[in-house]
Design an enzyme around this catalytic site. Structure first.
Site, PDB file in Angstrom:
ATOM      1  N   GLU A 117      11.922 -29.267 -17.527  1.00 16.80           N
ATOM      2  CA  GLU A 117      10.670 -29.054 -18.223  1.00 16.80           C
ATOM      3  C   GLU A 117      10.813 -29.293 -19.710  1.00 16.80           C
ATOM      4  O   GLU A 117      11.862 -29.034 -20.298  1.00 16.80           O
ATOM      5  CB  GLU A 117      10.197 -27.624 -17.984  1.00 16.80           C
ATOM      6  CG  GLU A 117       9.828 -27.441 -16.537  1.00 16.80           C
ATOM      7  CD  GLU A 117       9.559 -26.003 -16.157  1.00 16.80           C
ATOM      8  OE1 GLU A 117       9.313 -25.763 -14.972  1.00 16.80           O
ATOM      9  OE2 GLU A 117       9.606 -25.135 -17.031  1.00 16.80           O
ATOM     10  N   CYS A 152       9.842 -28.788 -27.169  1.00 16.25           N
ATOM     11  CA  CYS A 152      10.990 -27.997 -26.734  1.00 16.25           C
ATOM     12  C   CYS A 152      11.603 -28.731 -25.547  1.00 16.25           C
ATOM     13  O   CYS A 152      10.930 -28.946 -24.538  1.00 16.25           O
ATOM     14  CB  CYS A 152      10.480 -26.606 -26.325  1.00 16.25           C
ATOM     15  SG  CYS A 152      11.730 -25.585 -25.566  1.00 16.25           S
ATOM     16  N   CYS A 207      21.327 -23.719 -15.854  1.00 22.16           N
ATOM     17  CA  CYS A 207      22.235 -23.308 -16.925  1.00 22.16           C
ATOM     18  C   CYS A 207      23.338 -22.447 -16.321  1.00 22.16           C
ATOM     19  O   CYS A 207      23.084 -21.640 -15.424  1.00 22.16           O
ATOM     20  CB  CYS A 207      21.475 -22.501 -17.983  1.00 22.16           C
ATOM     21  SG  CYS A 207      22.512 -21.995 -19.369  1.00 22.16           S
ATOM     22  N   CYS A 250      22.579 -15.643 -18.558  1.00 18.26           N
ATOM     23  CA  CYS A 250      22.094 -14.461 -19.291  1.00 18.26           C
ATOM     24  C   CYS A 250      21.161 -13.665 -18.380  1.00 18.26           C
ATOM     25  O   CYS A 250      20.364 -14.241 -17.634  1.00 18.26           O
ATOM     26  CB  CYS A 250      21.357 -14.894 -20.559  1.00 18.26           C
ATOM     27  SG  CYS A 250      22.395 -15.888 -21.632  1.00 18.26           S
ATOM     28  N   CYS A 270      17.204 -14.105 -18.580  1.00 19.51           N
ATOM     29  CA  CYS A 270      16.642 -15.461 -18.650  1.00 19.51           C
ATOM     30  C   CYS A 270      16.330 -16.013 -17.269  1.00 19.51           C
ATOM     31  O   CYS A 270      17.198 -16.056 -16.397  1.00 19.51           O
ATOM     32  CB  CYS A 270      17.631 -16.373 -19.376  1.00 19.51           C
ATOM     33  SG  CYS A 270      17.113 -18.090 -19.414  1.00 19.51           S
ATOM     34  N   CYS A 279       9.656 -18.998 -23.823  1.00 18.67           N
ATOM     35  CA  CYS A 279      11.118 -18.927 -23.801  1.00 18.67           C
ATOM     36  C   CYS A 279      11.597 -18.103 -22.623  1.00 18.67           C
ATOM     37  O   CYS A 279      11.119 -17.009 -22.392  1.00 18.67           O
ATOM     38  CB  CYS A 279      11.649 -18.228 -25.042  1.00 18.67           C
ATOM     39  SG  CYS A 279      11.302 -19.095 -26.523  1.00 18.67           S
TER      40      CYS A 279
HETATM   41  N1  SAH Z   1      20.532 -21.905 -23.967  1.00 20.10           N
HETATM   42  C1  SAH Z   1      20.163 -21.870 -25.316  1.00 20.10           C
HETATM   43  C2  SAH Z   1      18.820 -22.511 -25.575  1.00 20.10           C
HETATM   44  C3  SAH Z   1      17.728 -22.279 -24.565  1.00 20.10           C
HETATM   45  S1  SAH Z   1      17.065 -20.694 -24.451  1.00 20.10           S
HETATM   46  C4  SAH Z   1      20.179 -20.444 -25.854  1.00 20.10           C
HETATM   47  O1  SAH Z   1      20.311 -19.533 -25.071  1.00 20.10           O
HETATM   48  O2  SAH Z   1      20.124 -20.283 -27.066  1.00 20.10           O
HETATM   49  C5  SAH Z   1      15.995 -20.570 -25.859  1.00 20.10           C
HETATM   50  C6  SAH Z   1      15.772 -19.133 -26.341  1.00 20.10           C
HETATM   51  O3  SAH Z   1      14.979 -18.397 -25.412  1.00 20.10           O
HETATM   52  C7  SAH Z   1      17.069 -18.358 -26.496  1.00 20.10           C
HETATM   53  O4  SAH Z   1      17.112 -17.643 -27.712  1.00 20.10           O
HETATM   54  C8  SAH Z   1      16.999 -17.411 -25.328  1.00 20.10           C
HETATM   55  O5  SAH Z   1      17.808 -16.303 -25.523  1.00 20.10           O
HETATM   56  C9  SAH Z   1      15.532 -17.098 -25.275  1.00 20.10           C
HETATM   57  N2  SAH Z   1      15.127 -16.481 -24.019  1.00 20.10           N
HETATM   58  C10 SAH Z   1      15.685 -16.604 -22.805  1.00 20.10           C
HETATM   59  N3  SAH Z   1      15.034 -15.826 -21.896  1.00 20.10           N
HETATM   60  C11 SAH Z   1      14.042 -15.193 -22.563  1.00 20.10           C
HETATM   61  C12 SAH Z   1      13.005 -14.295 -22.175  1.00 20.10           C
HETATM   62  N4  SAH Z   1      12.861 -13.895 -20.924  1.00 20.10           N
HETATM   63  N5  SAH Z   1      12.148 -13.861 -23.137  1.00 20.10           N
HETATM   64  C13 SAH Z   1      12.259 -14.313 -24.408  1.00 20.10           C
HETATM   65  N6  SAH Z   1      13.200 -15.175 -24.822  1.00 20.10           N
HETATM   66  C14 SAH Z   1      14.089 -15.613 -23.923  1.00 20.10           C
HETATM   67 FE1  SF4 Z   2      21.260 -20.400 -20.479  1.00 20.75          FE
HETATM   68 FE2  SF4 Z   2      19.046 -18.954 -20.540  1.00 20.75          FE
HETATM   69 FE3  SF4 Z   2      21.293 -17.941 -21.525  1.00 20.75          FE
HETATM   70 FE4  SF4 Z   2      20.058 -19.941 -22.844  1.00 20.75          FE
HETATM   71  S1  SF4 Z   2      19.271 -17.899 -22.491  1.00 20.75           S
HETATM   72  S2  SF4 Z   2      22.243 -19.761 -22.370  1.00 20.75           S
HETATM   73  S3  SF4 Z   2      19.218 -21.107 -21.086  1.00 20.75           S
HETATM   74  S4  SF4 Z   2      20.916 -18.507 -19.366  1.00 20.75           S
END
Ligand code: SAH
Ligand code: SF4
Length: 372
Positions: free
Chosen positions: A97, A110, A117, A121, A124, A343
């Site tokens: 996406e 974006c 990934c 996390c 996420c 995000c």
């Molecule tokens: N993988 C990279 C970039 C993609 S994620 C990273 O983690 O930095 C982009 C941003 O969205 C990151 O700061 C991530 O922590 C945040 N993010 C992920 N899940 C989220 C959620 N459920 N609510 C708000 N932000 C989130």
């Molecule tokens: Fe991967 Fe989501 Fe963690 Fe970014 S926030 S590193 S996309 S698992």
């Protein structure tokens, strides 16, 4: 003239220097390269019938030796706030996406760097998928070109993406080589020619790759920090068990910062977990005031998520406390959450579609509640 001389590769996978060499080796005249740049990167028009300065023979030679296909927009949805989410179909049936986010004076795309990934996390949505594979250079650049093309054809001839953030699916530094080459094309004067200041890469903190940051074009960096204590950060981001806060901040010293630029720290706010006074104190101990910008991201809930978003009052209080302590601190306004484009909500909610065998299948939308 119609000979196939080289192994056929996507043309967007070539660096400008490599492509120059390849065109020379095919014996093509110099102006061809400029014409291709004009059509690919400035006009974003791949209709070869319009490339009138290139002869039929030269087109045949080009088509025999390069693959001109771009990933395709297989679905798009418009959120009530103007954010537009694109599902980009890849050659192998996977999809990623990309999200176009409008603001007063810019249109930011974006983009994704991986299918899924590996970092996992716990907050996420993308992280729950695991990693399928890295994106190729042409698939990263292709998201930008395919969306640009779509906007020009469907919204307005004047539509222009002005900024790029690597905040879609995937950990960009986990796909270091391809993301780096794509960024080189984004900033190259003969490529997409975006200013380095208009591109931001967000990383969860892959220390060995951050240590090699000087190899990267000098774009903006955002660090997903989210917690100021190792125990909590490890709970939220398993990567912290391998690369803890001390290692991360030691590595960040390798990022050369020009006077006017600072590192952005993304800080997810989760109710009753990391949104308290002690977290503010921890941020102040960790982050140098003058060289840091803090971007607060209220947690975006998604179906099945364990965490909760704090109240707006709590978010504003947190920001205010950081302001009082002299920090630049913004709150990321949630965009596109009615189409799961915000995000952390980016997870392919569609059945796999294969649009490369000539069939254009409409993806089945599993879970969106407002789209065009
Ligand atoms: N993988 C990279 C970039 C993609 S994620 C990273 O983690 O930095 C982009 C941003 O969205 C990151 O700061 C991530 O922590 C945040 N993010 C992920 N899940 C989220 C959620 N459920 N609510 C708000 N932000 C989130
Ligand atoms: Fe991967 Fe989501 Fe963690 Fe970014 S926030 S590193 S996309 S698992």
């Amino acid at each position: 003239m119609s000979l196939k001389i080289m192994e056929k590769r996507p043309i967007y996978d070539y660096s400008p220097t490599e492509r120059n060499k390849a065109l020379l080796s095919l014996g093509l005249p110099d102006f061809i390269e400029k014409e291709l740049d004009k059509w690919f990167f400035r006009k974003k028009d791949l209709d070869q019938s319009k490339w009138t300065k290139i002869s039929k023979e030269h087109k045949l030679l080009l088509n025999n030796n390069f693959d001109f296909n771009l990933p395709k927009v297989v679905w798009q949805g418009l959120s009530s706030d103007g954010t537009r989410k694109f599902l980009i179909g890849l050659e192998d049936g996977n999809s990623v996406e990309a999200v176009a986010i409008p603001a007063k004076d810019r249109l930011t795309l974006c983009i994704s760097s991986q299918v899924g990934c590996a970092i996992g996390c716990t907050f996420c949505h993308t992280g729950t998928q695991g990693l399928t594979r890295n994106l190729k250079v042409y698939e990263i650049v292709g998201q930008f070109l395919a969306v640009s093309q779509w906007l020009i054809q469907n919204v307005s001839k004047e539509s222009r993406l002005t900024n790029i953030v690597f905040m879609g699916q995937g950990e960009p530094l986990h796909n270091f080589k391809n993301v780096k080459q794509a960024v080189e094309l984004f900033v190259s004067q003969t490529g997409i020619a975006l200013s380095k200041t208009k591109i931001t890469l967000s990383t969860s903190g892959l220390v060995p790759q951050i240590e090699k940051w000087e190899e990267f074009p000098d774009i903006n960096v955002a660090i997903s920090l989210h917690a100021v204590r190792d125990d909590l950060r490890s709970q939220l981001m398993p990567i912290n068990k391998r690369h803890d806060l001390k290692r991360l901040f030691d590595a960040l010293k390798n990022i050369p910062l020009r006077t006017s630029r600072r590192i952005t720290y993304e800080y997810l706010l989760i109710a009753n977990l990391n949104d308290q006074e002690q977290d503010i104190e921890g941020l102040c101990e960790l982050l140098p005031r003058k060289q840091s910008k803090i971007n607060l991201i209220p947690f975006n809930e998604y179906p099945g998520s364990d965490y909760k978003r704090p109240s707006n009052e709590q978010v504003l209080w947190f920001q205010n406390e950081l302001h009082k302590r002299g920090y630049t601190c913004t709150i990321r306004v949630t965009k596109g959450d009615d189409i799961l484009a915000a995000c952390g909500q980016l997870k392919t909610e569609f059945e796999k579609v294969n649009i490369w065998d000539g069939q254009r299948v409409s993806p089945k939308v599993i879970e969106t509640n407002h789209y065009e």
